[in-house]
Design a protein around this motif. Structure first.
Motif, PDB file in Angstrom:
ATOM      1  N   GLY A  31      -4.700   6.348  45.510  1.00 41.39           N
ATOM      2  CA  GLY A  31      -3.550   5.818  44.797  1.00 41.39           C
ATOM      3  C   GLY A  31      -3.850   4.461  44.203  1.00 41.39           C
ATOM      4  O   GLY A  31      -4.324   3.565  44.886  1.00 41.39           O
ATOM      5  N   PHE A  32      -3.616   4.350  42.904  1.00 38.85           N
ATOM      6  CA  PHE A  32      -3.662   3.031  42.257  1.00 38.85           C
ATOM      7  C   PHE A  32      -2.280   2.442  42.339  1.00 38.85           C
ATOM      8  O   PHE A  32      -1.318   3.055  41.880  1.00 38.85           O
ATOM      9  CB  PHE A  32      -4.030   3.153  40.782  1.00 38.85           C
ATOM     10  CG  PHE A  32      -5.481   3.331  40.516  1.00 38.85           C
ATOM     11  CD1 PHE A  32      -6.408   2.595  41.221  1.00 38.85           C
ATOM     12  CD2 PHE A  32      -5.916   4.213  39.560  1.00 38.85           C
ATOM     13  CE1 PHE A  32      -7.757   2.749  40.969  1.00 38.85           C
ATOM     14  CE2 PHE A  32      -7.259   4.372  39.299  1.00 38.85           C
ATOM     15  CZ  PHE A  32      -8.181   3.643  40.011  1.00 38.85           C
ATOM     16  N   LEU A  33      -2.195   1.259  42.881  1.00 37.40           N
ATOM     17  CA  LEU A  33      -0.902   0.642  43.036  1.00 37.40           C
ATOM     18  C   LEU A  33      -0.956  -0.715  42.355  1.00 37.40           C
ATOM     19  O   LEU A  33      -1.962  -1.409  42.440  1.00 37.40           O
ATOM     20  CB  LEU A  33      -0.621   0.487  44.531  1.00 37.40           C
ATOM     21  CG  LEU A  33       0.749   0.051  44.962  1.00 37.40           C
ATOM     22  CD1 LEU A  33       1.755   1.102  44.583  1.00 37.40           C
ATOM     23  CD2 LEU A  33       0.752  -0.133  46.467  1.00 37.40           C
ATOM     24  N   GLY A  34       0.119  -1.070  41.718  1.00 37.92           N
ATOM     25  CA  GLY A  34       0.120  -2.377  41.078  1.00 37.92           C
ATOM     26  C   GLY A  34       1.326  -2.500  40.193  1.00 37.92           C
ATOM     27  O   GLY A  34       1.873  -1.493  39.751  1.00 37.92           O
ATOM     28  N   PRO A  35       1.745  -3.721  39.931  1.00 35.28           N
ATOM     29  CA  PRO A  35       2.890  -3.888  39.039  1.00 35.28           C
ATOM     30  C   PRO A  35       2.524  -3.463  37.624  1.00 35.28           C
ATOM     31  O   PRO A  35       1.362  -3.211  37.335  1.00 35.28           O
ATOM     32  CB  PRO A  35       3.185  -5.385  39.095  1.00 35.28           C
ATOM     33  CG  PRO A  35       1.927  -6.010  39.560  1.00 35.28           C
ATOM     34  CD  PRO A  35       1.214  -5.003  40.394  1.00 35.28           C
ATOM     35  N   ASN A  36       3.501  -3.401  36.766  1.00 35.50           N
ATOM     36  CA  ASN A  36       3.227  -3.030  35.381  1.00 35.50           C
ATOM     37  C   ASN A  36       2.247  -4.020  34.766  1.00 35.50           C
ATOM     38  O   ASN A  36       2.344  -5.214  34.999  1.00 35.50           O
ATOM     39  CB  ASN A  36       4.517  -3.045  34.556  1.00 35.50           C
ATOM     40  CG  ASN A  36       5.343  -1.821  34.840  1.00 35.50           C
ATOM     41  OD1 ASN A  36       4.829  -0.822  35.350  1.00 35.50           O
ATOM     42  ND2 ASN A  36       6.613  -1.889  34.522  1.00 35.50           N
ATOM     43  N   GLY A  37       1.317  -3.487  33.992  1.00 34.14           N
ATOM     44  CA  GLY A  37       0.363  -4.365  33.336  1.00 34.14           C
ATOM     45  C   GLY A  37      -0.794  -4.769  34.222  1.00 34.14           C
ATOM     46  O   GLY A  37      -1.576  -5.631  33.868  1.00 34.14           O
ATOM     47  N   ALA A  38      -0.913  -4.112  35.388  1.00 36.01           N
ATOM     48  CA  ALA A  38      -2.007  -4.473  36.293  1.00 36.01           C
ATOM     49  C   ALA A  38      -3.327  -3.874  35.856  1.00 36.01           C
ATOM     50  O   ALA A  38      -4.378  -4.298  36.296  1.00 36.01           O
ATOM     51  CB  ALA A  38      -1.672  -4.022  37.712  1.00 36.01           C
ATOM     52  N   VAL A 184      -7.976  13.745  44.072  1.00 39.72           N
ATOM     53  CA  VAL A 184      -6.842  13.387  43.230  1.00 39.72           C
ATOM     54  C   VAL A 184      -6.741  11.869  43.158  1.00 39.72           C
ATOM     55  O   VAL A 184      -6.835  11.185  44.176  1.00 39.72           O
ATOM     56  CB  VAL A 184      -5.528  13.976  43.771  1.00 39.72           C
ATOM     57  CG1 VAL A 184      -4.368  13.579  42.877  1.00 39.72           C
ATOM     58  CG2 VAL A 184      -5.612  15.488  43.883  1.00 39.72           C
ATOM     59  N   ILE A 185      -6.583  11.360  41.958  1.00 38.23           N
ATOM     60  CA  ILE A 185      -6.294   9.933  41.788  1.00 38.23           C
ATOM     61  C   ILE A 185      -4.946   9.852  41.108  1.00 38.23           C
ATOM     62  O   ILE A 185      -4.731  10.480  40.072  1.00 38.23           O
ATOM     63  CB  ILE A 185      -7.337   9.237  40.902  1.00 38.23           C
ATOM     64  CG1 ILE A 185      -8.735   9.447  41.456  1.00 38.23           C
ATOM     65  CG2 ILE A 185      -7.035   7.758  40.785  1.00 38.23           C
ATOM     66  CD1 ILE A 185      -9.815   8.844  40.584  1.00 38.23           C
ATOM     67  N   LEU A 186      -4.020   9.129  41.701  1.00 35.37           N
ATOM     68  CA  LEU A 186      -2.748   8.958  41.023  1.00 35.37           C
ATOM     69  C   LEU A 186      -2.403   7.494  40.977  1.00 35.37           C
ATOM     70  O   LEU A 186      -2.907   6.694  41.757  1.00 35.37           O
ATOM     71  CB  LEU A 186      -1.655   9.786  41.692  1.00 35.37           C
ATOM     72  CG  LEU A 186      -1.293   9.537  43.136  1.00 35.37           C
ATOM     73  CD1 LEU A 186      -0.240   8.454  43.250  1.00 35.37           C
ATOM     74  CD2 LEU A 186      -0.753  10.821  43.743  1.00 35.37           C
ATOM     75  N   SER A 192       6.454   3.625  48.176  1.00 41.72           N
ATOM     76  CA  SER A 192       6.698   4.672  49.162  1.00 41.72           C
ATOM     77  C   SER A 192       5.922   5.925  48.776  1.00 41.72           C
ATOM     78  O   SER A 192       5.423   6.653  49.624  1.00 41.72           O
ATOM     79  CB  SER A 192       8.183   4.978  49.231  1.00 41.72           C
ATOM     80  OG  SER A 192       8.628   5.445  47.989  1.00 41.72           O
ATOM     81  N   GLU A 193       5.825   6.132  47.474  1.00 34.82           N
ATOM     82  CA  GLU A 193       5.139   7.326  47.006  1.00 34.82           C
ATOM     83  C   GLU A 193       3.663   7.285  47.379  1.00 34.82           C
ATOM     84  O   GLU A 193       3.116   8.222  47.950  1.00 34.82           O
ATOM     85  CB  GLU A 193       5.271   7.392  45.488  1.00 34.82           C
ATOM     86  CG  GLU A 193       4.519   8.520  44.869  1.00 34.82           C
ATOM     87  CD  GLU A 193       5.002   8.729  43.452  1.00 34.82           C
ATOM     88  OE1 GLU A 193       6.181   9.085  43.293  1.00 34.82           O
ATOM     89  OE2 GLU A 193       4.222   8.520  42.523  1.00 34.82           O
ATOM     90  N   VAL A 194       3.039   6.153  47.071  1.00 31.97           N
ATOM     91  CA  VAL A 194       1.625   6.007  47.370  1.00 31.97           C
ATOM     92  C   VAL A 194       1.405   6.089  48.873  1.00 31.97           C
ATOM     93  O   VAL A 194       0.490   6.749  49.359  1.00 31.97           O
ATOM     94  CB  VAL A 194       1.126   4.661  46.811  1.00 31.97           C
ATOM     95  CG1 VAL A 194      -0.288   4.394  47.252  1.00 31.97           C
ATOM     96  CG2 VAL A 194       1.207   4.670  45.311  1.00 31.97           C
ATOM     97  N   GLN A 195       2.291   5.422  49.613  1.00 36.41           N
ATOM     98  CA  GLN A 195       2.159   5.390  51.061  1.00 36.41           C
ATOM     99  C   GLN A 195       2.253   6.795  51.637  1.00 36.41           C
ATOM    100  O   GLN A 195       1.542   7.157  52.566  1.00 36.41           O
ATOM    101  CB  GLN A 195       3.283   4.522  51.630  1.00 36.41           C
ATOM    102  CG  GLN A 195       3.094   4.139  53.066  1.00 36.41           C
ATOM    103  CD  GLN A 195       3.997   2.978  53.427  1.00 36.41           C
ATOM    104  OE1 GLN A 195       4.967   2.698  52.723  1.00 36.41           O
ATOM    105  NE2 GLN A 195       3.703   2.307  54.506  1.00 36.41           N
TER     106      GLN A 195
END
Lengths: 364, 288
Positions: A31-38, A184-186, A192-195
């Motif tokens: 999972g790639f997590l980050g705020p918009n524009g990361a 899978v990379i999302l 919560s989704e990534v977690q």
């Protein structure tokens, strides 16, 4: 397996990705997590060969992206942020077209298309024009084309955006079932989704990798290592005296609560204070009503990482060690209003959906 | 390429554009055919057809406007470019699909010489070779329109710029005739051309030094020619620019009854050039 080394993407003088390096192992959900524009979408667009990189190297299943782009593209199925749909076609026509483009042999084409339509529950909609499908079904058509032909690696950019709660659950379980055979990379900015879905999390911020690990590792690495005690006593001095007698405490905080005190005890690195606290209380005949580790949820980890990065733009790529908890708590609301992360970690799927809509309105 | 071709062709007839294009062009060709041949009694269909060239400058951009622009606007290029297909294959598939649509009214017009022959003496060789020429003319127009479409996300801009470009190309002879055939005019004209060429080259190659060197070589050539071969040089610019005339080859086929291979080749080279530029334009955007 994907290996990304020192990936840099610049648009003019604007740096979107800044020496990003990571490895994606087979058979897991990343999972790639980050705020918009990361830089999540940019990274995915580069991995799939949609846009070029300024510097660095990407190797997918042993194929270098620049040298063998077609070999790499054959290993990857991609669902971009906005599903790339021809709205004048039906899902059946569209997926058949996709199968032709993916060079699936004519004899297997029909079966392959039917299989992915079954998987994404599109069969009942297969003869309607995509133009007339709801957002949820469009997303599924997009997902179906990514999964079509079952490539080794499936990359999904914000796969649940704009879906209703039931569809989100369905898509998530679909993603989990895909992970049995595929990598899978999302990406998501919904924690919560990534977690819930991912085995491994990469947190991006300002185009840099600020943390990398399993959800548990990330939580652990950023745990306060603090104990929360509930003590029943009227005298503050008694508590101070008690805690002063315990070795390995770096500092403490006291808050009056009910008919006693709540104390947060910070240990020196790596020490487990529970036993000594218990013995000290017993020795002082001071009723200990509760004792627990204060765990930082992934949400706190995320906010903290993102926040620390903002405070120190020079940045570090390793998860920063935790600072005093009081400060962290004080900063939290500010961060939440300052970035999109306010929508993160909703308690129920309904909230999840509304968070998605909020994101959609951002229109990134 | 075949997958893209089939999809594109179907999309033209899933929407109105394909039908409108075929209907409008057939109508106009029919009108010219009626006026010149049926009513006027002129025995060459080629002549009637040559009158419709201007119509294609308006009709072809309507066909090409969405080809590349719409893919970018709707982000479907994200699918095509991340699939194991080459950009050249995509561009060729689209080009051939548009050429197929373009061919339909042309095939219908193949009936016209037969109609003339039924009522008198037809000249099949001239008429059909002109229709053959129009196939290449259309290919060139389509490739130009497609290139324009690859530069923008807006279909409207693609259509308007495409029409203006094709009109300029059609008015080329008139525009070139304004240029005086003098040494000074040639020198200035060539210097401007070399400057433009080196600017484009330097920008796309990313080496300013190469551009400057190119311009220097061009300038030396222009100045030397102006001094040493002023007689030849005075008409060099108009001669060079005249090569890009569209009506030149058309008139050779229609009025001079010459099967102008050079003109045919010119249309082919221009088609190939603009297809190449379209591919480059997509790549450039990708690896910007």
């Amino acid at each position: 397996m994907i290996e990304v080394r020192d990936l840099v993407k610049r648009y003019g003088s604007h740096t979107v990705l800044d020496h990003l390096s990571f490895t994606v192992n087979d058979g897991q959900i990343y999972g790639f997590l980050g705020p918009n524009g990361a830089g999540k979408s940019t990274t995915m667009n580069i991995l799939t060969g949609y846009i070029g990189m300024t510097e660095g190297s990407v190797t997918v299943s042993g194929h270098d992206l620049l040298e063998e782009p077609d070999a790499v593209r054959r290993c990857i199925g991609y669902l971009p942020e906005q599903p790339p749909l021809y709205t004048d076609m039906t899902p059946l026509e569209y997926l058949t077209f996709a199968a032709e483009l993916k060079k699936i042999p004519r004899a297997e084409r029909r079966g392959a298309v039917e299989e992915v339509m079954e998987l994404t529950q599109l069969t009942s909609m297969k003869d309607r024009l995509i133009r007339n499908l709801s957002k949820g079904y469009r997303q599924r058509v997009g997902l179906a084309q990514a999964v079509l032909g079952f490539p080794e690696i499936i990359i999904l950019d914000e796969p649940t955006v704009g879906l209703d709660p039931r569809q989100i659950i369905e898509i998530r379980s679909l993603i989990r079932s895909l992970a049995e055979r595929h990598t899978v990379i999302l990406s998501s900015h919904i924690l919560s989704e990534v977690q819930e879905v991912c085995d491994h999390i990469l947190i991006l911020h300002h185009g840099r990798l600020v943390a990398d690990g399993t959800p548990e590792e990330l939580e652990r690495s950023l745990r306060d290592n603090a104990l929360e005690l509930t003590l029943k006593t009227a005298s503050e001095n008694a508590v101070h005296g008690l805690l002063a007698g315990i070795e390995g405490i770096s500092h403490t905080e006291l808050f009056p609560s009910g008919d006693g005190f709540r104390a947060v005890v910070y240990a020196d690195d790596g020490q487990d204070l529970r036993e000594s606290v218990f013995r000290a209380c017993a020795a002082a005949d001071l009723p200990l009503l509760g004792m627990q580790f204060r765990t930082a949820g992934l949400e706190q980890v995320f906010l903290k990482l993102v926040n620390d990065e903002d405070l120190a733009p020079s940045g570090e790529t390793a998860p920063p060690s935790s600072g005093p908890a009081g400060e962290e708590e004080a900063r939290e609301p500010e961060t939440a209003s300052g970035t999109d992360t306010a929508a993160d970690a909703p308690a129920s799927p309904e909230e999840d959906g509304s968070a998605d809509e909020a994101k959609e309105a951002d229109g990134t | 390429m075949t997958a893209v071709y089939k999809r594109e062709l179907r999309s033209y007839f899933n929407s109105m554009i394909g039908y409108v294009f075929v209907a409008a062009v057939t109508l106009v060709i029919g009108l010219f055919f009626t006026v010149y041949n049926l009513r006027g009694g002129y025995p060459y269909f080629a002549f009637a057809l040559s009158g419709t060239v201007m119509i294609f400058a308006f009709a072809v951009p309507l066909l090409t406007m969405k080809s590349m622009a719409e893919e970018r606007r709707s982000r479907t290029d994200q699918m095509l470019l991340t699939y194991p297909v080459s950009v050249t294959g995509i561009v060729l598939g689209k080009f051939l699909a548009m050429l197929t649509v373009y061919l339909i009214p042309l095939l219908i017009s193949c009936l016209c010489p037969l109609v003339i022959a039924k009522g008198g003496n037809g000249s099949f060789l001239i008429d059909y070779s002109t229709i053959f020429l129009f196939l290449f003319l259309g290919a060139m127009f389509i490739s130009i329109g497609m290139f324009v479409s690859s530069l923008t996300e807006s279909q409207l801009i693609a259509a308007v710029v495409g029409m203006v470009s094709l009109l300029l190309l059609l008015l080329w002879d008139t525009l070139v005739s304004f240029i005086p055939s003098t040494v000074t005019a040639s020198a200035v004209g060539f210097l401007i051309l070399f400057a433009l060429a080196s600017l484009i080259f330097a920008r796309s190659a990313g080496h300013p030094a190469v551009g400057i060197a190119l311009f220097g070589a061009g300038a030396i050539f222009a100045i030397l020619s102006a001094i040493l071969a002023s007689r030849w040089f005075s008409t060099a610019l108009t001669g060079f620019l005249g090569m890009f005339s569209v009506y030149g080859p058309v008139n050779n086929f229609v009025s001079n009854y010459v099967f102008d291979v050079k003109g045919l080749l010119y249309f082919c080279v221009m088609t190939a050039l603009f297809l190449f530029l379209t591919v480059q334009s997509v790549h450039r955007r990708q690896y910007r």
